[in-house]
Design an enzyme around this catalytic site. Structure first.
Site, PDB file in Angstrom:
ATOM      1  N   CYS A   1      -0.512   1.063   7.221  1.00  0.00           N
ATOM      2  CA  CYS A   1      -1.090   1.253   5.890  1.00  0.00           C
ATOM      3  C   CYS A   1      -2.501   1.827   5.962  1.00  0.00           C
ATOM      4  O   CYS A   1      -2.872   2.681   5.157  1.00  0.00           O
ATOM      5  CB  CYS A   1      -1.063  -0.055   5.123  1.00  0.00           C
ATOM      6  SG  CYS A   1       0.630  -0.588   4.755  1.00  0.00           S
TER       7      CYS A   1
ATOM      8  N   GLU B   1       0.815  -1.208   0.000  1.00  0.00           N
ATOM      9  CA  GLU B   1       0.000   0.000   0.000  1.00  0.00           C
ATOM     10  C   GLU B   1       0.855   1.266   0.000  1.00  0.00           C
ATOM     11  O   GLU B   1       0.565   2.207  -0.745  1.00  0.00           O
ATOM     12  CB  GLU B   1      -0.919   0.037   1.233  1.00  0.00           C
ATOM     13  CG  GLU B   1      -1.871  -1.137   1.325  1.00  0.00           C
ATOM     14  CD  GLU B   1      -1.340  -2.301   2.157  1.00  0.00           C
ATOM     15  OE1 GLU B   1      -2.156  -2.952   2.831  1.00  0.00           O
ATOM     16  OE2 GLU B   1      -0.123  -2.571   2.129  1.00  0.00           O
TER      17      GLU B   1
ATOM     18  N   CYS C   1      -2.515  -3.229   7.568  1.00  0.00           N
ATOM     19  CA  CYS C   1      -2.041  -3.084   8.945  1.00  0.00           C
ATOM     20  C   CYS C   1      -2.337  -1.658   9.409  1.00  0.00           C
ATOM     21  O   CYS C   1      -2.832  -0.824   8.640  1.00  0.00           O
ATOM     22  CB  CYS C   1      -0.536  -3.361   9.016  1.00  0.00           C
ATOM     23  SG  CYS C   1       0.470  -2.079   8.200  1.00  0.00           S
TER      24      CYS C   1
END
Length: 171
Positions: A86, A55, A83
């Site tokens: 990101c 990302e 996560c």
């Protein structure tokens, strides 16, 4: 095939690039006005960088392409739920929509562990669509981790056998 499936297939192609580098196979594409403007895949080990997630790599490219850090009007397609880093970057970039392939119950921040993308407390919320090509996305990831566990198990067995063989030869 829907547009979401079409672009998730492109994200899966990016994940395969990570797989070829022996990286966790996570891929991402960013779409603006029905065109892919950026692609990314996981390169943490290759780049020796904590932040080299699919990302983040795609967001950097999209910002360069549009000439702005704001990616309003963009949709990000990700093979695995992002996560916290990101998800935060997606919110900070003002990405309008996120389409996620498979969820990550251990570390996901788009609904599994936390939901940073849709928090009303932030000044921007991201519209989220989940489970697009979930089976394909999760199969690639689970296959990677299964192979990794088998490789570690085989290496440990080989090292153990080698040590034992060496000990026997000394007797």
């Amino acid at each position: 095939m829907t547009a979401d499936e079409k672009y998730m297939k492109e994200a899966l192609r990016q994940a395969k690039k990570a797989l070829l580098l022996n990286e966790v196979p996570i891929g991402c594409v960013i779409v603006y006005e029905d065109k892919i403007i950026a692609r990314g895949y996981n390169r943490r080990n290759t780049d020796h960088s904590t932040v080299s997630h699919a990302e983040i790599n795609a967001i950097r490219r999209a910002s360069r392409k549009l000439g702005d850090w704001r990616l309003e009007g963009c949709t990000i397609y990700i093979t695995l739920e992002p996560c916290q880093m990101c998800a935060g970057a997606i919110v900070q970039a003002r990405i309008t929509r996120a389409v996620i392939g498979s969820m990550n119950p251990k570390a996901g921040c788009a609904g599994s562990v936390l939901n940073l993308l849709e928090m009303e407390q932030f000044n921007h919320q991201v519209e989220v669509t989940r489970d697009v090509l979930r089976e394909e996305c999760s199969t690639m990831l689970s296959g990677f981790f299964r192979n990794l566990r088998e490789s570690k198990k085989n290496a440990a067995a080989k090292n153990g056998a080698g040590e034992n063989a060496g000990e026997n030869s000394l007797k």
